[in-house]
Scaffold this motif. Sequence first.
Motif, PDB file in Angstrom:
ATOM      1  N   PHE A  64       0.835  -1.206   0.000  1.00  0.00           N
ATOM      2  CA  PHE A  64       0.000   0.000   0.000  1.00  0.00           C
ATOM      3  C   PHE A  64       0.868   1.254   0.000  1.00  0.00           C
ATOM      4  O   PHE A  64       0.625   2.191  -0.776  1.00  0.00           O
ATOM      5  CB  PHE A  64      -0.931   0.009   1.218  1.00  0.00           C
ATOM      6  CG  PHE A  64      -1.806   1.227   1.297  1.00  0.00           C
ATOM      7  CD1 PHE A  64      -3.006   1.275   0.603  1.00  0.00           C
ATOM      8  CD2 PHE A  64      -1.433   2.332   2.034  1.00  0.00           C
ATOM      9  CE1 PHE A  64      -3.821   2.402   0.650  1.00  0.00           C
ATOM     10  CE2 PHE A  64      -2.220   3.469   2.098  1.00  0.00           C
ATOM     11  CZ  PHE A  64      -3.426   3.498   1.401  1.00  0.00           C
ATOM     12  N   GLY A 191      -2.421   3.601  -3.812  1.00  0.00           N
ATOM     13  CA  GLY A 191      -2.127   2.714  -2.694  1.00  0.00           C
ATOM     14  C   GLY A 191      -3.011   1.483  -2.705  1.00  0.00           C
ATOM     15  O   GLY A 191      -2.546   0.358  -2.444  1.00  0.00           O
ATOM     16  N   LEU A 192      -4.288   1.659  -3.018  1.00  0.00           N
ATOM     17  CA  LEU A 192      -5.198   0.512  -3.114  1.00  0.00           C
ATOM     18  C   LEU A 192      -4.791  -0.420  -4.254  1.00  0.00           C
ATOM     19  O   LEU A 192      -4.937  -1.641  -4.148  1.00  0.00           O
ATOM     20  CB  LEU A 192      -6.628   1.002  -3.319  1.00  0.00           C
ATOM     21  CG  LEU A 192      -7.288   1.659  -2.104  1.00  0.00           C
ATOM     22  CD1 LEU A 192      -8.651   2.232  -2.493  1.00  0.00           C
ATOM     23  CD2 LEU A 192      -7.451   0.653  -0.970  1.00  0.00           C
ATOM     24  N   LEU A 195      -1.933  -2.423  -2.901  1.00  0.00           N
ATOM     25  CA  LEU A 195      -2.456  -3.412  -1.962  1.00  0.00           C
ATOM     26  C   LEU A 195      -3.093  -4.581  -2.703  1.00  0.00           C
ATOM     27  O   LEU A 195      -2.879  -5.752  -2.354  1.00  0.00           O
ATOM     28  CB  LEU A 195      -3.483  -2.743  -1.044  1.00  0.00           C
ATOM     29  CG  LEU A 195      -4.199  -3.647  -0.037  1.00  0.00           C
ATOM     30  CD1 LEU A 195      -3.200  -4.295   0.921  1.00  0.00           C
ATOM     31  CD2 LEU A 195      -5.242  -2.858   0.736  1.00  0.00           C
TER      32      LEU A 195
END
Length: 277
Positions: A64, A191-192, A195
């Motif tokens: 992330f 960031g997602l 992730l």
Amino acid sequence: MTLLLDILTTSIILYGVAAGLLIIFGVMKIINFAHGALLTVGGYAALLVTTWGLNPWWALPCAFLSGALCGMVIERLVMRPLYSRPLDAILATWGLGIVIGQCITLVVGRGVQFVNSPVTGAVNIFGTSYSEYRLLLVPVVLGVVAALAWLLNGTRLGLLTRAVIMNEELARSLGINSALVRFATFSAGAGLAGLAGALITPLSSVDPNMGVPWLVSAFMLVMVSGVSLFSLGVACLVLGGAQVIVSTWGNSILGGLTIVVLAAIVLRLRPEGFSRV
């Protein structure tokens, strides 16, 4: 039972992959075609965690942060000067995706590598043995989406973000710093993506082009979902379920095309897609 579990877990995986793309599109009205490359960044962050011998669960925050840091740099240096030229911004993200992929290739090569899963083994559900990790992805992804929904609906940042989504010019006239909202949104979406890359790597492999097929599916799912997380969930369940059924009863090649073909049909028959479900 195996088919139902495959539909559930595949839909959840698609949901996690497409969520970051959706929030960037919702705020900025731009499809981030570097999304696939950011998935790859997250995958390699997970690979580094495995290589260093750390607990595999550390792959998630590391991925992330890696994606978010890339998103901050991209937004500040590339996207911000192009906000007034959305077509150029879209083309810039496409080019960035290629550049990031080639940079990864130069550093680590084209070889396929594998990441250790934080959970191994299978569990028995109504007489069916099924991967424990795939089942664990269900609460993990739903938890991430629930946190995202809370952020958008229960915080001041979410209020400002929704104001920019609805009418950016009016929001700006009321004193809302739309540039900061865009920066935070792009960084969070990136960031997602990172992730999601870390979450899917234990199910497949890591290579410089691993994010490309996921980008195509995520793009079509966002197109039929509008800017709603709920609509995205419905689209992932319907189209992802269709993909699993075609792959199971037909072949994997046709299954890979299912989301693209069905999304195109949905948009042709119902231009608003699932956004008013």
